[in-house]
Design a protein around this motif. Structure first.
Motif, PDB file in Angstrom:
ATOM      1  N   LEU A  45      16.018  46.148  76.549  1.00 37.39           N
ATOM      2  CA  LEU A  45      16.713  46.801  75.444  1.00 37.39           C
ATOM      3  C   LEU A  45      15.764  46.801  74.254  1.00 37.39           C
ATOM      4  CD1 LEU A  45      19.431  48.064  74.586  1.00 37.39           C
ATOM      5  CD2 LEU A  45      20.147  45.796  73.806  1.00 37.39           C
ATOM      6  N   LEU A  46      15.224  47.967  73.925  1.00 38.63           N
ATOM      7  CA  LEU A  46      14.213  48.094  72.880  1.00 38.63           C
ATOM      8  C   LEU A  46      14.786  48.842  71.689  1.00 38.63           C
ATOM      9  CD1 LEU A  46      11.110  49.218  75.004  1.00 38.63           C
ATOM     10  CD2 LEU A  46      11.999  46.917  74.636  1.00 38.63           C
ATOM     11  N   GLY A  47      14.269  48.518  70.507  1.00 32.63           N
ATOM     12  CA  GLY A  47      14.696  49.227  69.312  1.00 32.63           C
ATOM     13  C   GLY A  47      14.097  48.608  68.075  1.00 32.63           C
ATOM     14  N   PRO A  48      14.065  49.358  66.962  1.00 35.13           N
ATOM     15  CA  PRO A  48      13.532  48.808  65.717  1.00 35.13           C
ATOM     16  C   PRO A  48      14.429  47.716  65.159  1.00 35.13           C
ATOM     17  CG  PRO A  48      14.500  50.969  65.346  1.00 35.13           C
ATOM     18  CD  PRO A  48      14.512  50.749  66.824  1.00 35.13           C
ATOM     19  N   ASN A  49      13.937  47.003  64.155  1.00 31.97           N
ATOM     20  CA  ASN A  49      14.728  45.948  63.520  1.00 31.97           C
ATOM     21  C   ASN A  49      16.043  46.531  63.014  1.00 31.97           C
ATOM     22  OD1 ASN A  49      12.857  43.889  63.893  1.00 31.97           O
ATOM     23  ND2 ASN A  49      11.766  44.361  62.003  1.00 31.97           N
ATOM     24  N   GLY A  50      17.142  45.833  63.310  1.00 32.78           N
ATOM     25  CA  GLY A  50      18.442  46.276  62.848  1.00 32.78           C
ATOM     26  C   GLY A  50      19.051  47.396  63.647  1.00 32.78           C
ATOM     27  N   ALA A  51      18.468  47.734  64.792  1.00 31.40           N
ATOM     28  CA  ALA A  51      18.971  48.866  65.578  1.00 31.40           C
ATOM     29  C   ALA A  51      20.270  48.549  66.307  1.00 31.40           C
ATOM     30  CB  ALA A  51      17.910  49.313  66.586  1.00 31.40           C
ATOM     31  N   GLY A  52      20.575  47.260  66.466  1.00 32.16           N
ATOM     32  CA  GLY A  52      21.790  46.871  67.177  1.00 32.16           C
ATOM     33  C   GLY A  52      21.529  46.066  68.430  1.00 32.16           C
TER      34      GLY A  52
END
Length: 336
Positions: A45-52
């Protein structure tokens, strides 16, 4: 068989701002996401900071209640059957919290084995097995306060595996770890998958995700923006060329000039000491060196090179296309 099922999962937070005219602000951290994780799969599960990402993991391991939607782990509903879920899962998070530094690694594992209700007759063999798995056998009688960060992270993993969970959540386990320790952690995680443990991994290191994950979901702004194997995600940018440019002092205006050039599909900047590394994605075969350098006029430019696209390039393209590299935004404001 499915280990994790997520359907229309949402999580909102309500806060109040202001004093004379207070307002209630509703923030959607996770906005109706859905995905499945198969038994024995290593799912990223990848995403920028604060993405959820962390909010999602905390809902799946029962630390947060969903606002709406459903999530099931090994057939158990995370909201209605939290105890059953907790018996079947392990949770390992990045950072230094969660261990007793003045105790040895062995005493830490003995303590947590009691908390996890591991049968006393099984504890000695189980602890020895885990110490060997994470590469700490022979160092287990040393105090944790003398451990390196990589050793602590490996001890975190051992702690999370004491009760033989069927599903293990790894929330940025290699954050702040040196390259050698990170390599050892990757080997440990790969061994877990080989043993049949279902792993849900969050990480900011694209090479780590590319090496380990069977499938990856990219989350941005609280929604799933892409889901597939690493190769499927990389195929999204195979028709692009990548320029890497070393610059000094490029501001946001310069980056916007680059983004506005015809044929430029994305621009990302990374600070590297006194320099910045610009990654410019262009249409395949477009010779934009001259236009790119013109857009950087007045800015000191160092090395320029080109390369094939990677998972990191695909990730950047997906996040930028989402229109939000930041996370949850206020969804509603209501007067007091």
């Amino acid at each position: 068989m499915t280990a994790i099922e997520v359907r229309e999962l949402r999580r909102t937070y309500t806060s109040r701002t202001g004093w004379l005219r207070p307002r209630r602000v509703v923030t959607e951290a996770v906005r109706g996401i859905g995905f499945d994780v198969g038994r024995g799969e290593l799912f990223g599960l990848l995403g920028p900071n604060g993405a959820g990402k962390t909010t999602t993991i905390k809902m799946l391991n029962t630390l947060l209640l969903p606002t709406s939607g459903t999530a099931r782990v090994l057939g158990h509903d995370v909201a209605r059957e939290p105890v059953a879920v907790r018996r079947r899962i392990g949770y390992v998070f990045g950072g230094d919290r969660g261990l007793y530094e003045r105790l040895s690694a062995l005493d830490n594992l003995r303590y947590f084995a009691e908390l996890y209700a591991v049968e006393p007759r099984e504890q000695k063999a189980r602890i020895a097995e885990l110490l060997e798995l994470v590469g700490l056998l022979g160092r287990e009688r040393e105090r944790v306060e003398g451990y390196s960060r990589g050793m602590r992270q490996r001890l975190h993993i051992a702690r999370g595996l004491l009760h033989k969970p069927d599903v293990l959540f790894l929330d940025e386990p290699s954050i702040g770890v040196d390259p050698v320790a990170a390599r050892d952690l990757r080997r440990t995680v790969a061994d877990l998958r080989a043993d049949g443990t279902t792993v849900l991994l969050t990480t900011h290191y694209m090479a780590e995700a590319d090496e380990l994950c069977d499938r990856i979901a990219v989350i941005a702004g609280g929604t799933i923006r892409a889901l597939g194997t690493p190769e499927e995600l990389k195929s999204r940018v195979q028709e692009r060329d990548i320029l890497e440019i070393e610059v000094y002092g490029a501001d946001e205006a310069a980056l916007e000039r680059l983004r506005g050039l015809p044929g430029v599909r994305g621009v990302a900047a990374e600070e590297r000491g006194a320099a910045q590394s610009l990654t410019v994605q262009t249409d395949r075969g477009a010779d934009l060196h001259g236009q790119v350098l013109a857009a950087l006029d007045g800015i000191r430019v160092g090395r320029i090179g080109s390369r094939e696209p990677t998972l990191e390039d695909a990730y950047v393209a997906i996040v930028e296309a989402s229109g939000s590299a930041a996370a949850s935004v206020p969804a509603e404001e209501v007067g007091a």
